[in-house]
Design a protein around this motif. Structure first.
Motif: not given
Ligand code: NAD
Length: 643
Positions: A1-6, A25-26, A30-31
């Motif tokens: 899982m990633t929540v990427e920032l570009t 999901s949690q 959170a991310a």
């Protein structure tokens, strides 16, 4: 899982990548919250695009978190943080934007969707309501009646409908991200959804829609709760409505109905995760159908609508033409329901041909037989098929009750034979019992499972026995229903008890609808071999002898007035006579539904014990999807396991 920032100039792009369907999901929550906080502090960022990697935007909540207490950060708080941002957030939507996914999107300030996106709040179908502001934000974006239908009805809408209703701001062209970035560059002065007033609504009309949805739900409480939540959201201050929504959501989450609905939901998804479905499936492109009656036409339609070539074989030119007409009508009607045009119908029917020659099936990969329910007729058809088809073609029968082992044994290669038991109407009903004879080859079983999936059906494996899983259990509770009538209840009282329990229709109304002649013929055939010590109720025979063969004859267990069933004095007379003949006192049994359930559950346990069904949950899937057992009660086996 990633929540990427570009970044793209002064725009930020937040990409959630949580395969397969980006559930909230949690770790995602959170991310995402942490990205929001970072972006809030970054003066160089003017606006943010929120998107997902993979095949869809967030498609819902994480089912594995259902049974645990909610873990912080909670979705409502994450959405509130997005909505409170001074920077405009643009949600770039694709795939299925469902449940928490749509709630996140509604927390954003602008929504733009790829063509073909579907958007919805299906929580009611799992015994819930939206719990992260969905009931409060949706009526601020779309008209109240649509909000109510989406939330209490649970059905998703298309991007086109979402655009005309106001749920999204635009539909993108080919490049969703570029469209979202372009929109982000122009975004100024956006208003948080919660600060908008609710769209104008007609309270009377909404009450009517709500009442209809609640009646249709037959006791499923999430629907009533959804109606109340939307009603509250339309009238109360948003903060109060949000709090009330969350409380309802948490209450429903721990309710028995929610557990039952989740049970069925997951059982349906697991029904073919079975070692027997794992073999190498054969390619199926061309399907033969023998018999163009009710079932054959429905099966042909189901196949045509999923892209198969279909060749139908009937007895003679007239029945072939009748079968072809049925198929045409069914294809046209299905297309109409889905808003397809005449050109689409023509394309579908182009793949169809009907005739009387078995030679037309020479290239078929699979042939499904749906002729009269008589062993001799079916054996003759299978002999024709053995001669006419490729030796590796799969031969399936749609029999309801007959012994498929016996049928398979008449072929040189019995490993080609399998049961594909469709339900009527076959192009509509989702259930498909895949009946495995002793000799069936692994690859034939696996091919049938793959075929079920391609048809969009819920396939369930069953063993050979009279009636397989579903009809065998139905025979048991139908027998009990007749005992109950002979013991003192009227048919309409039995039907009412079933409806009150949540069945869409009672067993006697249903038999009238299906026709009483087939069961009658079967009873006559078996009369000679019937165990004389077993209780036998002759009321149905008396009804059939009087020519009352069901709805199509204008009379059956019920009389029919303008097409509607009404209790019949004639039938009451026959029942009274049979009771008298059997010396039964006519005290109305107080526990009709308990007796029906006991009969159903006893047979279900027998079906499991002798291996006809391999898993208890498969029985629940069959009874819910084929026989109207109320989904919110989880099926007979689930119910039996409840305190
Ligand atoms: P139906 O009477 O509507 O259709 C049977 C068709 O088979 C007729 O069109 C007939 O002309 C054709 N036929 C008969 N003998 C033939 C032959 N030798 N060669 C070619 N065609 C022949 O019956 P139905 O309701 O469609 O049922 C068909 C099968 O499906 C039966 O085995 C039945 O038990 C099973 N089934 C029915 C239902 C249901 O609800 N009706 C549900 C599941 C399974």
């Amino acid at each position: 899982m990633t929540v990427e920032l570009t970044h793209d100039g002064n725009l930020a792009i937040v990409t959630i990548d949580n395969p397969p369907v980006n559930v909230t999901s949690q770790a995602v929550r959170a991310a995402l919250l942490s990205r929001i906080e970072t972006l809030e502090r970054d003066p160089a960022v003017a606006a943010v695009v929120l998107r997902c990697a993979g095949r869809t935007f967030i498609a819902g909540a994480d089912a594995t978190e259902f049974d645990a207490p909610p873990q912080a950060p909670h979705l409502p708080d994450v959405i509130a943080a997005v909505e409170a941002s001074d920077k405009p957030w643009i949600a770039a939507l694709h795939g299925t934007v469902l449940g928490g996914g749509l709630e996140v999107a509604m927390g954003c300030h602008i929504r733009i969707a790829a063509p073909g996106t579907r958007l919805g709040l299906p929580e009611v179908t799992l015994g819930l309501i939206p719990g992260a502001g969905g009931t409060v934000r949706l009526p601020r974006l779309v008209p109240g009646d649509l909000a109510l239908r989406m939330i209490a009805g649970g059905k998703p809408i298309t991007a086109q409908d979402a655009l005309s209703a106001g749920l999204i701001d635009a539909i993108a062209g080919d490049d969703l991200l570029q469209a979202a970035l372009t929109r982000a560059r122009k975004a100024t002065g956006t208003v948080p959804t919660l600060s908008r007033p609710v769209r104008p609504f007609d309270a009377g009309a909404l009450a009517g829609i709500g009442a209809r949805l609640v009646a249709k739900a037959r006791g499923q409480v999430s629907v009533a709760e959804a109606v109340e939540a939307v009603t509250q959201a339309l009238t109360a201050p948003p903060e109060d409505a949000l709090q009330a929504e969350r409380a309802r959501f948490l209450r429903l989450k721990s309710s028995p109905q929610c557990a039952a609905l989740r049970h069925v939901f997951f059982a349906e998804r697991r029904s073919l995760s079975d070692p027997r479905a794992k073999g190498t499936a054969r390619e199926i492109a061309e399907v033969g159908v023998v018999g163009g009656g009710t079932m054959g036409a429905g099966i042909a339609t189901a196949c045509l609508r999923r892209g198969f070539q279909v060749r139908m074989v009937e007895r003679d030119a007239a029945t072939a033409e009748a079968g072809a007409r049925r198929v045409r009508e069914m294809v046209e009607e299905s297309a109409r329901r889905e808003g397809q045009d005449a050109a689409a119908v023509a394309v579908t029917l182009d793949r169809f041909a009907a005739g009387t020659e078995y030679a037309a099936l020479a290239q078929a990969d699979l042939v499904i037989e749906a002729v009269f329910e008589e062993m001799a007729v079916k054996k003759a058809v299978f002999a024709e098929l053995e001669a006419a088809t490729r030796p590796d073609a799969i031969l399936a029968t749609n029999t309801s009750y007959l012994d498929i082992d016996e049928l398979a044994a008449t072929l040189d290669d019995p490993s080609r034979v399998i049961g594909l038991h469709f339900f009527s109407p076959a192009h509509v009903m989702k259930l498909l019992e895949i009946v495995l004879p002793d000799a069936v080859a692994d690859t034939v079983a696996a091919s049938a499972a793959a075929f079920a999936k391609r048809l969009g059906k819920i396939g369930v494996f069953a063993g050979v026995c009279e009636g397989f899983i579903g009809n065998r259990i139905m025979s048991a509770y139908r027998r009990e229903a007749e005992y109950i009538v002979e013991d003192g209840a009227w048919p309409e009282e039995v039907d009412a008890a079933m409806r009150d329990f949540g069945f869409p229709i009672g067993i006697f109304e249903m038999q009238d609808m299906a026709g009483l002649d087939i069961g009658w013929a079967m009873r006559k055939r078996r009369a000679a071999t019937r165990d004389p010590n077993e209780r036998y109720v002759a009321i149905a025979d008396r009804i059939c002898e009087a020519g009352r063969l069901g709805r199509k004859a204008g009379a059956g267990w019920y009389d029919y007035v303008e097409g509607r069933p009404v209790p019949s004095e004639t039938v009451r007379g026959m029942i009274a006579a049979e009771r008298a003949r059997q010396g039964r006192t006519a005290d109305r049994p107080a526990d009709i539904m308990r007796r029906l359930l006991d009969a159903m559950q006893a047979e279900a346990r027998a079906v499991l014990a002798d291996g006809t069904a391999r898993r208890a949950e498969d029985i629940d899937v069959v009874m819910v999807n084929g026989y109207g057992f109320p989904r919110h009660r989880g099926g007979p086996m689930f119910l039996a396991g409840q305190p």
